[in-house]
Scaffold this motif. Structure first.
Motif, mmCIF file in Angstrom:
data_model
loop_
_atom_site.group_PDB
_atom_site.id
_atom_site.type_symbol
_atom_site.label_atom_id
_atom_site.label_comp_id
_atom_site.label_asym_id
_atom_site.label_seq_id
_atom_site.Cartn_x
_atom_site.Cartn_y
_atom_site.Cartn_z
ATOM 1 N N MET A 252 -15.696 -89.507 -1.530
ATOM 2 C CA MET A 252 -14.104 -90.139 -1.665
ATOM 3 C C MET A 252 -14.133 -91.296 -2.696
ATOM 4 O O MET A 252 -14.694 -92.406 -2.259
ATOM 5 N N ARG A 253 -13.291 -91.247 -3.393
ATOM 6 C CA ARG A 253 -13.337 -92.470 -4.381
ATOM 7 C C ARG A 253 -12.195 -93.195 -4.040
ATOM 8 O O ARG A 253 -11.162 -92.814 -4.028
ATOM 9 N N ILE A 254 -12.334 -94.557 -3.896
ATOM 10 C CA ILE A 254 -11.343 -95.508 -3.437
ATOM 11 C C ILE A 254 -11.265 -96.543 -4.763
ATOM 12 O O ILE A 254 -12.133 -97.157 -5.189
ATOM 13 N N ASN A 255 -9.820 -96.691 -5.304
ATOM 14 C CA ASN A 255 -9.617 -97.368 -6.148
ATOM 15 C C ASN A 255 -9.193 -98.857 -6.112
ATOM 16 O O ASN A 255 -8.069 -99.322 -6.044
ATOM 17 N N VAL A 256 -10.171 -99.627 -5.945
ATOM 18 C CA VAL A 256 -10.085 -100.855 -5.619
ATOM 19 C C VAL A 256 -10.794 -101.921 -6.522
ATOM 20 O O VAL A 256 -11.867 -101.669 -6.805
ATOM 21 N N THR A 257 -9.971 -102.814 -6.991
ATOM 22 C CA THR A 257 -10.470 -103.652 -8.039
ATOM 23 C C THR A 257 -11.290 -105.012 -7.676
ATOM 24 O O THR A 257 -11.022 -105.239 -6.350
ATOM 25 N N VAL A 258 -12.045 -105.577 -8.382
ATOM 26 C CA VAL A 258 -12.730 -106.973 -8.128
ATOM 27 C C VAL A 258 -11.547 -107.722 -7.971
ATOM 28 O O VAL A 258 -11.739 -108.602 -6.980
ATOM 29 N N ARG A 259 -10.490 -107.583 -8.767
ATOM 30 C CA ARG A 259 -9.355 -108.570 -8.837
ATOM 31 C C ARG A 259 -8.928 -108.612 -7.334
ATOM 32 O O ARG A 259 -8.613 -109.388 -6.844
ATOM 33 N N GLN A 260 -8.555 -107.425 -6.760
ATOM 34 C CA GLN A 260 -7.894 -107.087 -5.670
ATOM 35 C C GLN A 260 -8.640 -107.581 -4.654
ATOM 36 O O GLN A 260 -8.490 -108.181 -3.511
ATOM 37 N N LEU A 261 -10.014 -107.408 -4.528
ATOM 38 C CA LEU A 261 -11.099 -107.805 -3.634
ATOM 39 C C LEU A 261 -11.093 -109.567 -3.446
ATOM 40 O O LEU A 261 -11.062 -110.217 -2.612
ATOM 41 N N HIS A 262 -11.005 -110.013 -4.561
ATOM 42 C CA HIS A 262 -10.825 -111.478 -4.722
ATOM 43 C C HIS A 262 -9.670 -112.066 -4.106
ATOM 44 O O HIS A 262 -9.712 -113.135 -3.380
ATOM 45 N N ALA A 263 -8.696 -111.398 -4.420
ATOM 46 C CA ALA A 263 -7.451 -111.813 -3.516
ATOM 47 C C ALA A 263 -7.394 -111.702 -2.024
ATOM 48 O O ALA A 263 -7.122 -112.736 -1.393
ATOM 49 N N PHE A 264 -7.987 -110.511 -1.712
ATOM 50 C CA PHE A 264 -8.197 -110.396 -0.153
ATOM 51 C C PHE A 264 -9.090 -111.618 0.302
ATOM 52 O O PHE A 264 -8.628 -112.182 1.548
ATOM 53 N N LEU A 265 -10.171 -111.878 -0.279
ATOM 54 C CA LEU A 265 -10.989 -112.988 0.138
ATOM 55 C C LEU A 265 -10.410 -114.371 0.147
ATOM 56 O O LEU A 265 -10.476 -115.325 1.025
#
Length: 306
Positions: free
Chosen positions: A1-14
């Motif tokens: 399963m491919r999950i389209n989450v970007t590094v920018r989104q992960l940075h915002a989450f953190l």
């Protein structure tokens, strides 16, 4: 399963997880709070899970958010480290330089050049080979080597040439050789000495042999070698043993360790060869390789001035 989450989104989450507050996280990220909320919503949609529980007082991670937290930290950290490595590479502070060079030049300029370059660029690695001119060009064309330091290749459109230095050919003989009798130390010798003394030549196919054969041809001379050898060191040993005289490029003289050998200039017109950097036409050099070539140009200029 491919999950389209970007590094920018992960940075915002953190940032939200660390601050526990959307407004503070938005300020740190230099975005508006509605824009940050949209980013989180897109992330949650991509993951198929809610990441934060929000009320009027606090923002807390959901179970899925707590599960994502160490994964996001690892991914963002590895991404930042990788981008830092890439930046160091593109700036020429990291990388590998693959250079091939004529054997007659390896000791005179390359070893000192690498040593002084590495003192200023300690994270640069080198792969160095020494080979005849035809093998050098083949290795560059195959992509095995980034740059060659060699004689100017034929203008066939395959290679680019950038001049480094002009190298002069000189007579090499024993200090007690008869050709020096009655000759002042700073006086050039005639090419006619090779009509009177045995000639120790480089083997056919080498750049030195090609240049010396051309020099004799220009003067209408037919000189048959008494002996042939494949390296400058062997030529020096044979000349030192009294087997004859030779013609060698001046830049190769540091390879001669025999104390009884001397070099003398040959009469005008002087025979020279153009030495430079050869790369495959249309192929870009890495920043580290380009900086190293510039460093060698500076050293070559200093050698000519000394």
């Amino acid at each position: 399963m491919r999950i389209n989450v970007t590094v920018r989104q992960l940075h915002a989450f953190l940032e939200i997880a660390d601050e526990g507050n959307f407004s503070k996280a938005a300020a740190r990220l230099h975005v508006s709070q509605p824009a940050l909320s949209r980013t989180v919503r897109l992330t949650e949609d991509a993951l198929g899970a809610r990441l934060f529980d929000r009320n009027t007082h606090a923002v807390e991670l959901t179970p899925s958010g707590r599960e994502l937290l160490p994964i996001a930290r690892r991914i963002v950290s590895e991404f930042n480290e990788s981008m830092s490595d890439l930046a160091r590479f593109t700036e020429g502070r990291r990388g590998r330089v693959r250079v091939t060079i004529l054997p007659s030049m390896a000791q005179s300029i390359l070893s000192d050049g690498i040593a002084t370059f590495c003192a200023a660029h300690p994270d640069i690695e080198f792969l160095v080979t020494a080979a005849p001119a035809d093998s050098i060009l083949a290795s560059v064309e195959r992509g095995d080597m980034d740059v060659a330091i060699t004689v100017q290749p034929p203008p066939d459109g395959h290679f680019s040439f950038r001049h480094l230095l002009t190298d002069e050919f000189v007579l090499v003989c024993r200090a007690d050789d008869p050709v020096l009798h009655g000759v002042l130390a700073d006086s050039p010798l005639s090419w006619q000495v090779f009509d009177r003394r045995p000639y120790v030549a480089s083997t056919v196919g080498s750049s030195v042999r090609a240049a010396t054969d051309h020099a004799f041809m220009r003067r209408g001379m037919t000189v048959r070698p008494a002996h042939e050898t494949s390296t400058v060191q062997l030529a020096g040993a044979m000349i030192s043993a009294g087997l004859g005289v030779g013609v060698l490029p001046r830049i190769a003289l540091p390879l001669l360790s025999q104390s009884n050998l001397v070099s003398r200039r040959l009469e005008s017109p002087q025979e020279t060869r153009e030495i430079g950097f050869v790369t495959l036409q249309g192929r870009s050099l890495s920043t580290a390789s380009r900086l190293f070539c510039e460093h060698l140009e500076t050293l070559a200029l200093q050698m000519q001035l000394d």
